[in-house]
Scaffold this motif. Sequence first.
Motif, PDB file in Angstrom:
ATOM      1  N   LYS A  35       8.507   1.423  -0.294  1.00 54.90           N
ATOM      2  CA  LYS A  35       7.355   0.663  -0.441  1.00 54.90           C
ATOM      3  C   LYS A  35       6.525   0.925  -1.776  1.00 54.90           C
ATOM      4  O   LYS A  35       7.027   2.070  -2.567  1.00 54.90           O
ATOM      5  CB  LYS A  35       6.077   1.424   0.585  1.00 54.90           C
ATOM      6  N   GLU A  39       0.913  -0.093  -1.247  1.00 59.14           N
ATOM      7  CA  GLU A  39       1.152  -0.018   0.220  1.00 59.14           C
ATOM      8  C   GLU A  39       1.265   1.254   0.961  1.00 59.14           C
ATOM      9  O   GLU A  39       0.908   1.515   1.902  1.00 59.14           O
ATOM     10  CB  GLU A  39       2.518  -0.831   0.210  1.00 59.14           C
ATOM     11  N   SER A  42      -2.192   2.103   1.863  1.00 60.56           N
ATOM     12  CA  SER A  42      -3.124   1.187   2.544  1.00 60.56           C
ATOM     13  C   SER A  42      -3.337   1.763   4.073  1.00 60.56           C
ATOM     14  O   SER A  42      -2.875   2.603   4.686  1.00 60.56           O
ATOM     15  CB  SER A  42      -2.259  -0.006   2.586  1.00 60.56           C
ATOM     16  N   GLU A  50       6.030  -4.367   3.034  1.00 60.68           N
ATOM     17  CA  GLU A  50       5.724  -5.863   2.724  1.00 60.68           C
ATOM     18  C   GLU A  50       6.287  -6.325   1.470  1.00 60.68           C
ATOM     19  O   GLU A  50       6.918  -7.370   1.446  1.00 60.68           O
ATOM     20  CB  GLU A  50       4.238  -5.805   2.772  1.00 60.68           C
TER      21      GLU A  50
END
Length: 276
Positions: A35, A39, A42, A50
């Motif tokens: 990541k 992210e 988050s 993602e």
Amino acid sequence: MTRLSLGRVLRLSLLSLGALIFLAPYLFMISTAGKAQSEIFSSSLALIPEQWSYVENFTKALSRVSMPTLLWNGVVVCALIFIVQVVVAIPCAYAMAKLKFRAARLMMVLVMLGLLVPIHATALPLYVAFDRLSVLNSYMALVAPFSISVFAIFLFLQFFRALPDDLIHAARLDGMSETGIVARVVVPNAWPAITAFAIFSVVAHWNDLFWPLVVVTNQEYATPPLGLLYFRAAEAGDDYGALMAATLIITLPLVAAFLIAQKRFVEGITMTGLKG
């Protein structure tokens, strides 16, 4: 038949749940290693990244610290500790298990008491001694305190007690000395126990942060966990994606070693529980 099937399903469910609990931190580490920094912090929690950043994070992990040096130091320190521990523990355990002498019971008591003394209790006097000997920041400082393992003596003692006495007597009748019996009879039969202890020893000292943090200030002698500490203290700040990538690199050798030696490990643990 229905009860047996239901019991088996229940056992498998409990084992699967336990395996998932133990694997959860590792799965989270693999996920975080892929990541981006934004992210990771988050509000949403997802195992699948993602935006896949594995290449970027592993590149940072390999370039920000000297990963080959960390891994090499870990291998050298763990190998030296393990070899010295086995060389010391096997003759001690054999003498206590198969030789009759007055101090055998006293030695057993001392071994049991030794299991209760943590390295933290002796850290300060050992540090002062190594400082006066000018051996800080060396392999000797990392290896010497662990050269005698009372756990290894206890483990091998339980294993040797299960060896048939007739095997030892036959070797003596053939004219072997006690040293020859240990080298040519006991050790070849003790490989399951040695393999089991190897897993315990390597995992404990590969993951050890406390003692390297005490005696090492030079990054050339940093072990893998201490290297991760230097990694987090880099000028760029805490990059958790790259940090998790570095942690994966460091833990993969342990996982591979355990998978390779799994059969011998289970066999060794099982056999050390037998009593002759």
